[in-house]
Design a protein around this motif. Structure first.
Motif, mmCIF file in Angstrom:
data_model
loop_
_atom_site.group_PDB
_atom_site.id
_atom_site.type_symbol
_atom_site.label_atom_id
_atom_site.label_comp_id
_atom_site.label_asym_id
_atom_site.label_seq_id
_atom_site.Cartn_x
_atom_site.Cartn_y
_atom_site.Cartn_z
ATOM 1 N N TRP A 1 0.986 -6.578 4.693
ATOM 2 C CA TRP A 1 -0.015 -7.645 4.584
ATOM 3 C C TRP A 1 -1.376 -7.127 5.021
ATOM 4 N N ASN A 2 -1.406 -6.289 6.045
ATOM 5 C CA ASN A 2 -2.682 -5.703 6.481
ATOM 6 C C ASN A 2 -3.299 -4.868 5.370
ATOM 7 N N VAL A 3 -2.484 -4.082 4.679
ATOM 8 C CA VAL A 3 -2.973 -3.277 3.555
ATOM 9 C C VAL A 3 -3.489 -4.188 2.450
ATOM 10 N N LEU A 4 -2.727 -5.229 2.141
ATOM 11 C CA LEU A 4 -3.131 -6.162 1.089
ATOM 12 C C LEU A 4 -4.483 -6.791 1.408
ATOM 13 N N PHE A 5 -4.652 -7.262 2.635
ATOM 14 C CA PHE A 5 -5.919 -7.888 2.996
ATOM 15 C C PHE A 5 -7.055 -6.867 3.050
ATOM 16 N N ALA A 6 -6.751 -5.624 3.419
ATOM 17 C CA ALA A 6 -7.773 -4.577 3.384
ATOM 18 C C ALA A 6 -8.197 -4.298 1.940
ATOM 19 N N LEU A 7 -7.245 -4.295 1.022
ATOM 20 C CA LEU A 7 -7.571 -4.128 -0.397
ATOM 21 C C LEU A 7 -8.444 -5.274 -0.889
ATOM 22 N N MET A 8 -8.087 -6.490 -0.509
ATOM 23 C CA MET A 8 -8.885 -7.651 -0.913
ATOM 24 C C MET A 8 -10.299 -7.558 -0.340
ATOM 25 N N ALA A 9 -10.426 -7.127 0.898
ATOM 26 C CA ALA A 9 -11.747 -6.980 1.516
ATOM 27 C C ALA A 9 -12.563 -5.915 0.789
ATOM 28 N N THR A 10 -11.933 -4.796 0.446
ATOM 29 C CA THR A 10 -12.617 -3.718 -0.264
ATOM 30 C C THR A 10 -13.075 -4.189 -1.639
ATOM 31 N N LEU A 11 -12.198 -4.891 -2.353
ATOM 32 C CA LEU A 11 -12.575 -5.429 -3.662
ATOM 33 C C LEU A 11 -13.722 -6.427 -3.537
ATOM 34 N N SER A 12 -13.659 -7.250 -2.519
ATOM 35 C CA SER A 12 -14.715 -8.234 -2.300
ATOM 36 C C SER A 12 -16.053 -7.545 -2.048
ATOM 37 N N ASP A 13 -16.047 -6.489 -1.246
ATOM 38 C CA ASP A 13 -17.277 -5.736 -0.980
ATOM 39 C C ASP A 13 -17.789 -5.056 -2.256
ATOM 40 N N ALA A 14 -16.874 -4.485 -3.020
ATOM 41 C CA ALA A 14 -17.257 -3.727 -4.208
ATOM 42 C C ALA A 14 -17.780 -4.620 -5.326
ATOM 43 N N TYR A 15 -17.233 -5.802 -5.464
ATOM 44 C CA TYR A 15 -17.582 -6.672 -6.587
ATOM 45 C C TYR A 15 -18.428 -7.876 -6.171
ATOM 46 N N GLN A 16 -18.957 -7.841 -4.976
ATOM 47 C CA GLN A 16 -19.744 -8.947 -4.471
ATOM 48 C C GLN A 16 -20.862 -9.281 -5.449
ATOM 49 N N PRO A 17 -21.122 -10.516 -5.723
ATOM 50 C CA PRO A 17 -20.609 -11.705 -5.058
ATOM 51 C C PRO A 17 -19.424 -12.333 -5.778
ATOM 52 N N GLN A 18 -18.754 -11.568 -6.662
ATOM 53 C CA GLN A 18 -17.648 -12.146 -7.431
ATOM 54 C C GLN A 18 -16.470 -12.450 -6.521
ATOM 55 N N PRO A 19 -15.804 -13.559 -6.763
ATOM 56 C CA PRO A 19 -14.656 -13.906 -5.920
ATOM 57 C C PRO A 19 -13.439 -13.015 -6.182
ATOM 58 N N VAL A 20 -12.665 -12.865 -5.146
ATOM 59 C CA VAL A 20 -11.378 -12.160 -5.175
ATOM 60 C C VAL A 20 -10.349 -13.159 -4.674
ATOM 61 N N ARG A 21 -9.197 -13.220 -5.328
ATOM 62 C CA ARG A 21 -8.181 -14.166 -4.873
ATOM 63 C C ARG A 21 -6.780 -13.575 -4.988
ATOM 64 N N LEU A 22 -5.893 -14.129 -4.178
ATOM 65 C CA LEU A 22 -4.472 -13.818 -4.216
ATOM 66 C C LEU A 22 -3.759 -14.985 -4.865
ATOM 67 N N VAL A 23 -3.015 -14.700 -5.925
ATOM 68 C CA VAL A 23 -2.154 -15.694 -6.560
ATOM 69 C C VAL A 23 -0.738 -15.358 -6.120
ATOM 70 N N ILE A 24 -0.029 -16.335 -5.551
ATOM 71 C CA ILE A 24 1.262 -16.073 -4.926
ATOM 72 C C ILE A 24 2.272 -17.148 -5.308
ATOM 73 N N TRP A 25 3.535 -16.716 -5.400
ATOM 74 C CA TRP A 25 4.643 -17.640 -5.598
ATOM 75 C C TRP A 25 5.863 -17.076 -4.896
ATOM 76 N N PHE A 26 6.905 -17.843 -4.815
ATOM 77 C CA PHE A 26 8.093 -17.467 -4.061
ATOM 78 C C PHE A 26 9.329 -17.571 -4.940
ATOM 79 N N ASP A 27 10.362 -16.834 -4.551
ATOM 80 C CA ASP A 27 11.681 -17.003 -5.161
ATOM 81 C C ASP A 27 12.648 -17.399 -4.057
ATOM 82 N N GLN A 28 13.754 -17.958 -4.453
ATOM 83 C CA GLN A 28 14.769 -18.343 -3.469
ATOM 84 C C GLN A 28 16.149 -18.131 -4.026
#
Length: 126
Positions: free
Chosen positions: A99-126
């Motif tokens: 999760w730390n790596v994922l959020f670091a990637l999101m932060a890097t993308l956010s910095d690189a593509y600013q001011p464009q939004p970056v988002r995580l789309v998530i779902w679960f299985d059971q």
């Protein structure tokens, strides 16, 4: 029964005015039920979770839409923009290296593509 998280990081493309799938997030999202529930209601129906019950975005990228379609049915889909999630605490960051790596990637993308939004789309299985 075990619950796992699946998803993608998307970046908004202002030229095409659509979202692009850029990172397979699934490989970084370790199973952590406390995080799943606190952030996404991954195993609960609690309405007080930070980013639960949003469903899939209406403007989801074609690549992510195709993957969701392959699943047929996904549990508790939701999404969160980087500017929202960067202020939410991870419960035990030392225990969640992926999760730390994922959020670091999101932060890097956010910095690189600013001011464009970056988002995580998530779902679960059971």
């Amino acid at each position: 029964m075990a619950t796992d998280a699946h998803g993608w990081v998307e970046v908004y493309d202002p030229d095409d005015r659509c979202w692009d799938a850029v990172v397979v997030a699934t490989q970084f999202m370790e199973r952590d039920y406390a995080l799943f529930d606190t952030w996404f209601a991954g195993r609960s129906t609690a309405a007080t979770t930070a980013f639960a019950a949003r469903g899939l975005p209406d403007d989801i990228s074609p690549h992510v839409a195709a993957e969701v379609k392959e699943w047929g049915s996904v549990e508790r889909p939701t999404w969160v923009r980087w500017d929202e999630c960067q202020f939410q605490p991870l419960l035990d960051v030392a225990a969640l290296p992926g999760w730390n790596v994922l959020f670091a990637l999101m932060a890097t993308l956010s910095d690189a593509y600013q001011p464009q939004p970056v988002r995580l789309v998530i779902w679960f299985d059971q």
